[in-house]
Design an enzyme around this catalytic site. Structure first.
Site, short mmCIF file in Angstrom:
data_model
loop_
_atom_site.label_atom_id
_atom_site.label_comp_id
_atom_site.label_asym_id
_atom_site.label_seq_id
_atom_site.Cartn_x
_atom_site.Cartn_y
_atom_site.Cartn_z
N CYS A 127 0.84 -1.21 0.00
CA CYS A 127 0.00 0.00 0.00
C CYS A 127 0.87 1.26 0.00
CB CYS A 127 -0.91 -0.02 1.23
SG CYS A 127 -1.88 1.47 1.42
N CYS A 130 -0.34 4.13 2.23
CA CYS A 130 -0.13 3.89 3.67
C CYS A 130 1.34 4.09 4.04
CB CYS A 130 -0.50 2.46 4.06
SG CYS A 130 -2.02 1.84 3.38
N ASP A 131 2.25 3.57 3.22
CA ASP A 131 3.65 3.46 3.64
C ASP A 131 4.62 4.35 2.86
OD1 ASP A 131 2.78 1.46 5.35
OD2 ASP A 131 3.12 -0.12 3.89
#
Ligand code: NAP
Length: 297
Positions: A127, A130-131
């Site tokens: 992701c 997200c990261d």
């Protein structure tokens, strides 16, 4: 006794809850992690009819608010078993319903190479939104050729120094619009007809080994590898009440009916031609209305 238990709080499940909630039914939504499904990580949705642009987070959060405003009950539990008499057993309790809608979506496909699991959060990610920020100013690679890979790569170009886009073919499955945007970036390098066969590093990812279609291998020094190679369903636990195809997707008789009376399916988890937000919400509304109509038959 619930009228409907909905398994999964992605777009399909939440749309089912919205329709059933508005019809005044007693509903329980069971979700393992958090609401939103895969769409919550989409940077921008630009193909939902009537909405010009909306982030995946805003879309999912608005839908979640719509169902919580209706006082739909949501429990964060893992479903372990369902039965033909509509009992749902989770890791915490057992619940009885008149109908069940399975809307559990699909999970990120793993590359299945050594150290992939060990380096999760230490260089391996599924992701980018997200990261991505963990890799600010570094070099990373994205593996895959679908919309997720192209969108992930585009997102990362604004954060990292360089993005390698690695794809096993020389044409992309993802939309041309995203590809053109990516090709216009000066910090992207495409590595085509290739895939990642190995990852290396002591405590975290340091190198990936790429092999091309001529069997030639090369080492790429990257801090992050974002794996975006599609999704796979997770329907083994429902095998006693539904038929599943060779890839693991639930076979529906006419979009939402399964082989068991009163058990319905909606969204990416079922066999279908097109897995999109539009088709997920379409399934969710159809499953809810069908379940309500057939509840007392
Ligand atoms: P996808 O469309 O299934 O693409 C998966 C990609 O991974 C393909 O390019 C595939 O290569 C490659 N791949 C699969 N297995 C692989 C393996 N073992 N090793 C290397 N490469 C592998 O998946 P997705 O990109 O996650 O998209 C899923 C659905 O969501 C699609 O319908 C997509 O349109 C939709 N989506 C839409 C948006 C948007 O509209 N904004 C954003 C994200 C996703 P091949 O092409 O060679 O098969």
């Amino acid at each position: 006794m619930y009228d409907i238990i909905i398994i999964g709080a992605g777009p399909a499940g939440m749309t089912a809850a919205l329709y059933a909630g508005r019809a005044g039914k007693k509903i329980l939504v069971l979700e393992v992690q958090s609401y939103g499904g895969q769409i919550i990580n989409a940077k921008m949705i630009e193909n939902y009819p009537g909405i010009e642009k909306i982030s995946g987070y805003d879309y999912a959060t608005t839908l979640f608010k719509q169902i919580t405003d209706l006082k739909v009950e949501i429990k964060y539990e893992t479903v372990l078993k369902i039965t033909t008499d509509k009992k749902v057993t989770t890791n915490k309790d057992t619940y009885q319903a008149k109908s069940i809608i399975i809307a559990n979506g699909a999970q990120n496909r793993k590359l299945n190479i050594p150290k992939e699991k060990d380096f999760l959060g230490k260089g391996i990610s599924y992701c980018a939104t997200c990261d991505g920020s963990f890799y600010k100013g570094q070099e990373v690679a994205v593996l895959g050729g679908g919309n997720t890979a192209l969108e992930d790569a585009l997102y990362l170009t604004n954060i990292v120094n360089k993005v390698y886009v690695i794809h096993r073919r020389d044409t992309f499955r993802g939309e041309d619009k995203y590809l053109k945007e990516l090709q216009a970036k000066d910090n992207v390098e495409f590595i085509l007809n290739s895939t990642v066969i190995k990852i290396e590093g002591k405590d975290k990812l340091e190198n990936i080994i790429i092999k091309d279609n001529n069997e030639e291998e090369k080492v790429l020094k990257v801090a992050g590898l974002f794996i975006a190679i599609g999704q796979v369903p997770n329907n083994e636990i429902f095998k006693n009440v539904v038929d599943i195809d060779e890839k693991g997707y639930i076979i529906s008789l006419d979009n939402v009916h399964t082989k068991t009376k009163g058990i319905y399916v909606a969204g990416d988890t079922r066999v279908k031609e097109l897995r999109q937000l539009t088709t997920a919400v379409s399934d969710g509304s159809t499953a809810a209305i069908t379940a309500i109509k057939e509840m007392n038959q």
